[in-house]
Design a protein around this motif. Structure first.
Motif, PDB file in Angstrom:
ATOM      1  N   ALA A  30       0.698  -1.438   0.104  1.00  0.00           N
ATOM      2  CA  ALA A  30       0.118   0.186  -0.580  1.00  0.00           C
ATOM      3  C   ALA A  30       0.901   1.296   0.083  1.00  0.00           C
ATOM      4  CB  ALA A  30      -1.010   0.061   1.181  1.00  0.00           C
ATOM      5  N   ASN A  31       2.059   1.139   0.983  1.00  0.00           N
ATOM      6  CA  ASN A  31       3.087   3.023   0.803  1.00  0.00           C
ATOM      7  C   ASN A  31       3.549   2.867   0.052  1.00  0.00           C
ATOM      8  OD1 ASN A  31       3.466   3.965   3.521  1.00  0.00           O
ATOM      9  ND2 ASN A  31       2.718   1.582   4.019  1.00  0.00           N
ATOM     10  N   TYR A  32       4.189   1.643  -1.512  1.00  0.00           N
ATOM     11  CA  TYR A  32       4.816   1.614  -2.161  1.00  0.00           C
ATOM     12  C   TYR A  32       3.658   2.222  -3.818  1.00  0.00           C
ATOM     13  CZ  TYR A  32       8.914   0.187  -0.658  1.00  0.00           C
ATOM     14  OH  TYR A  32      10.684   0.155  -0.293  1.00  0.00           O
ATOM     15  N   GLU A  33       2.669   1.827  -3.229  1.00  0.00           N
ATOM     16  CA  GLU A  33       1.508   2.206  -4.588  1.00  0.00           C
ATOM     17  C   GLU A  33       1.746   3.196  -5.639  1.00  0.00           C
ATOM     18  OE1 GLU A  33      -3.478   1.341  -5.428  1.00  0.00           O
ATOM     19  OE2 GLU A  33      -2.020   1.514  -3.015  1.00  0.00           O
ATOM     20  N   SER A  34       1.454   3.873  -5.175  1.00  0.00           N
ATOM     21  CA  SER A  34       2.007   5.615  -5.893  1.00  0.00           C
ATOM     22  C   SER A  34       3.564   6.607  -6.302  1.00  0.00           C
ATOM     23  CB  SER A  34       1.101   6.520  -5.149  1.00  0.00           C
ATOM     24  OG  SER A  34       1.363   8.015  -4.222  1.00  0.00           O
ATOM     25  N   LYS A  35       4.505   6.038  -5.375  1.00  0.00           N
ATOM     26  CA  LYS A  35       5.464   5.839  -5.673  1.00  0.00           C
ATOM     27  C   LYS A  35       6.575   4.822  -5.888  1.00  0.00           C
ATOM     28  CE  LYS A  35       5.209   8.395  -0.916  1.00  0.00           C
ATOM     29  NZ  LYS A  35       4.385   7.687  -0.715  1.00  0.00           N
ATOM     30  N   ASN A  36       6.152   3.530  -5.723  1.00  0.00           N
ATOM     31  CA  ASN A  36       7.487   2.814  -6.388  1.00  0.00           C
ATOM     32  C   ASN A  36       6.488   1.699  -6.866  1.00  0.00           C
ATOM     33  OD1 ASN A  36       9.427   1.189  -7.452  1.00  0.00           O
ATOM     34  ND2 ASN A  36      10.847   1.149  -5.472  1.00  0.00           N
ATOM     35  N   PRO A  37       5.753   1.459  -7.940  1.00  0.00           N
ATOM     36  CA  PRO A  37       4.790   0.582  -8.742  1.00  0.00           C
ATOM     37  C   PRO A  37       5.419  -0.708  -8.336  1.00  0.00           C
ATOM     38  CG  PRO A  37       4.263   2.256  -9.476  1.00  0.00           C
ATOM     39  CD  PRO A  37       5.320   2.921  -9.295  1.00  0.00           C
ATOM     40  N   ASP A  38       6.916  -1.422  -9.164  1.00  0.00           N
ATOM     41  CA  ASP A  38       7.255  -2.443  -8.849  1.00  0.00           C
ATOM     42  C   ASP A  38       7.212  -3.169  -7.282  1.00  0.00           C
ATOM     43  OD1 ASP A  38       7.420  -2.128 -11.582  1.00  0.00           O
ATOM     44  OD2 ASP A  38       9.257  -1.983 -11.523  1.00  0.00           O
ATOM     45  N   SER A  39       8.149  -2.255  -6.626  1.00  0.00           N
ATOM     46  CA  SER A  39       7.998  -2.419  -4.975  1.00  0.00           C
ATOM     47  C   SER A  39       6.333  -2.888  -4.882  1.00  0.00           C
ATOM     48  CB  SER A  39       8.317  -1.608  -4.545  1.00  0.00           C
ATOM     49  OG  SER A  39      10.248  -1.285  -5.083  1.00  0.00           O
ATOM     50  N   ALA A  40       5.749  -2.126  -5.336  1.00  0.00           N
ATOM     51  CA  ALA A  40       4.166  -2.763  -4.841  1.00  0.00           C
ATOM     52  C   ALA A  40       3.499  -4.056  -4.950  1.00  0.00           C
ATOM     53  CB  ALA A  40       3.055  -1.683  -5.229  1.00  0.00           C
ATOM     54  N   VAL A  41       3.840  -4.195  -6.161  1.00  0.00           N
ATOM     55  CA  VAL A  41       3.295  -5.809  -7.180  1.00  0.00           C
ATOM     56  C   VAL A  41       3.639  -7.013  -6.058  1.00  0.00           C
ATOM     57  CG1 VAL A  41       3.995  -6.988  -9.063  1.00  0.00           C
ATOM     58  CG2 VAL A  41       2.487  -4.618  -9.380  1.00  0.00           C
ATOM     59  N   TYR A  42       5.571  -6.382  -5.686  1.00  0.00           N
ATOM     60  CA  TYR A  42       6.519  -7.654  -5.545  1.00  0.00           C
ATOM     61  C   TYR A  42       5.873  -7.749  -3.843  1.00  0.00           C
ATOM     62  CZ  TYR A  42      10.056  -9.690  -2.586  1.00  0.00           C
ATOM     63  OH  TYR A  42      11.102 -10.873  -1.426  1.00  0.00           O
ATOM     64  N   ALA A  47       2.780 -10.903  -0.191  1.00  0.00           N
ATOM     65  CA  ALA A  47       1.662 -10.726   0.471  1.00  0.00           C
ATOM     66  C   ALA A  47       0.336 -11.930   0.775  1.00  0.00           C
ATOM     67  CB  ALA A  47       0.624  -9.349   0.728  1.00  0.00           C
ATOM     68  N   PHE A  48       0.253 -12.610  -0.852  1.00  0.00           N
ATOM     69  CA  PHE A  48      -0.916 -13.316  -1.467  1.00  0.00           C
ATOM     70  C   PHE A  48       0.413 -14.851  -0.997  1.00  0.00           C
ATOM     71  CE2 PHE A  48      -2.080 -16.110  -4.915  1.00  0.00           C
ATOM     72  CZ  PHE A  48      -3.219 -16.150  -4.410  1.00  0.00           C
ATOM     73  N   GLU A  49       1.098 -14.854  -1.349  1.00  0.00           N
ATOM     74  CA  GLU A  49       1.814 -16.104  -0.894  1.00  0.00           C
ATOM     75  C   GLU A  49       1.765 -16.778   0.151  1.00  0.00           C
ATOM     76  OE1 GLU A  49       5.876 -15.922  -2.985  1.00  0.00           O
ATOM     77  OE2 GLU A  49       5.354 -16.326  -4.127  1.00  0.00           O
ATOM     78  N   PRO A  57      -8.528 -16.943   3.109  1.00  0.00           N
ATOM     79  CA  PRO A  57      -9.301 -16.084   1.836  1.00  0.00           C
ATOM     80  C   PRO A  57      -8.896 -14.686   2.101  1.00  0.00           C
ATOM     81  CG  PRO A  57      -9.727 -17.945   2.714  1.00  0.00           C
ATOM     82  CD  PRO A  57      -9.075 -17.393   3.697  1.00  0.00           C
ATOM     83  N   SER A  58      -9.600 -13.694   3.357  1.00  0.00           N
ATOM     84  CA  SER A  58     -10.193 -12.471   2.568  1.00  0.00           C
ATOM     85  C   SER A  58      -8.795 -11.773   2.827  1.00  0.00           C
ATOM     86  CB  SER A  58     -10.365 -12.319   4.068  1.00  0.00           C
ATOM     87  OG  SER A  58      -9.841 -12.506   4.882  1.00  0.00           O
ATOM     88  N   ASP A  59      -7.167 -12.366   3.087  1.00  0.00           N
ATOM     89  CA  ASP A  59      -5.984 -11.410   3.427  1.00  0.00           C
ATOM     90  C   ASP A  59      -5.335 -12.298   1.998  1.00  0.00           C
ATOM     91  OD1 ASP A  59      -6.533 -10.361   5.497  1.00  0.00           O
ATOM     92  OD2 ASP A  59      -5.228 -12.495   7.018  1.00  0.00           O
ATOM     93  N   LYS A  60      -5.691 -13.192   0.910  1.00  0.00           N
ATOM     94  CA  LYS A  60      -5.320 -13.302  -0.378  1.00  0.00           C
ATOM     95  C   LYS A  60      -6.303 -12.362  -0.835  1.00  0.00           C
ATOM     96  CE  LYS A  60      -6.822 -17.446  -1.123  1.00  0.00           C
ATOM     97  NZ  LYS A  60      -6.229 -19.020  -1.896  1.00  0.00           N
ATOM     98  N   VAL A  61      -7.134 -12.381  -1.275  1.00  0.00           N
ATOM     99  CA  VAL A  61      -7.788 -11.225  -1.794  1.00  0.00           C
ATOM    100  C   VAL A  61      -7.585  -9.915  -1.421  1.00  0.00           C
ATOM    101  CG1 VAL A  61     -10.419 -10.095  -1.969  1.00  0.00           C
ATOM    102  CG2 VAL A  61     -10.650 -13.004  -1.944  1.00  0.00           C
ATOM    103  N   SER A  62      -7.505  -9.526  -0.604  1.00  0.00           N
ATOM    104  CA  SER A  62      -7.104  -7.971  -0.269  1.00  0.00           C
ATOM    105  C   SER A  62      -4.997  -7.675  -0.668  1.00  0.00           C
ATOM    106  CB  SER A  62      -7.156  -7.536   1.380  1.00  0.00           C
ATOM    107  OG  SER A  62      -5.928  -8.473   2.024  1.00  0.00           O
ATOM    108  N   ALA A  63      -4.704  -8.669  -0.879  1.00  0.00           N
ATOM    109  CA  ALA A  63      -3.163  -9.118  -1.374  1.00  0.00           C
ATOM    110  C   ALA A  63      -3.256  -8.752  -3.308  1.00  0.00           C
ATOM    111  CB  ALA A  63      -2.762 -10.301  -0.933  1.00  0.00           C
ATOM    112  N   LEU A  64      -4.487  -9.561  -3.547  1.00  0.00           N
ATOM    113  CA  LEU A  64      -4.303  -8.933  -4.679  1.00  0.00           C
ATOM    114  C   LEU A  64      -4.680  -7.283  -5.193  1.00  0.00           C
ATOM    115  CD1 LEU A  64      -6.427 -12.297  -5.970  1.00  0.00           C
ATOM    116  CD2 LEU A  64      -3.819 -11.293  -6.250  1.00  0.00           C
ATOM    117  N   LEU A  65      -5.844  -7.083  -4.608  1.00  0.00           N
ATOM    118  CA  LEU A  65      -6.618  -5.158  -4.859  1.00  0.00           C
ATOM    119  C   LEU A  65      -5.269  -4.594  -4.495  1.00  0.00           C
ATOM    120  CD1 LEU A  65     -10.029  -6.003  -3.587  1.00  0.00           C
ATOM    121  CD2 LEU A  65      -9.692  -5.534  -5.526  1.00  0.00           C
ATOM    122  N   LYS A  66      -4.213  -4.718  -4.215  1.00  0.00           N
ATOM    123  CA  LYS A  66      -3.081  -3.272  -3.767  1.00  0.00           C
ATOM    124  C   LYS A  66      -2.592  -3.517  -4.743  1.00  0.00           C
ATOM    125  CE  LYS A  66      -4.388  -1.862   0.298  1.00  0.00           C
ATOM    126  NZ  LYS A  66      -5.078  -0.333  -0.019  1.00  0.00           N
TER     127      LYS A  66
END
Length: 66
Positions: A30-42, A47-49, A57-66
């Protein structure tokens, strides 16, 4: 903001507690989302793994949405 990221990265890299690692990965994504998208994806993938390993399951969904 970067001190927050540095602190979260430190927690993520040093904790052995999966739930803490999951929460720090989600926060880093979430913190990297706008500053460094590659790190946000990483960290979102991390988080998903972890959520998948913990069967949260709810954390898997939220990890995918970030």
């Amino acid at each position: 903001m970067y001190s927050n990221i540095d602190s979260l990265r430190n927690v993520f890299n040093t904790t052995n507690v999966d739930t803490v690692k999951l929460l720090s990965a989600k926060a880093l994504s979430a913190n990297y989302e706008s500053k460094n998208p590659d790190s946000a994806v990483y960290f979102g993938k991390q988080a998903f793994e972890i959520a998948n390993k913990l069967d949260r399951p709810s954390d898997k969904v939220s990890a995918l949405l970030k």
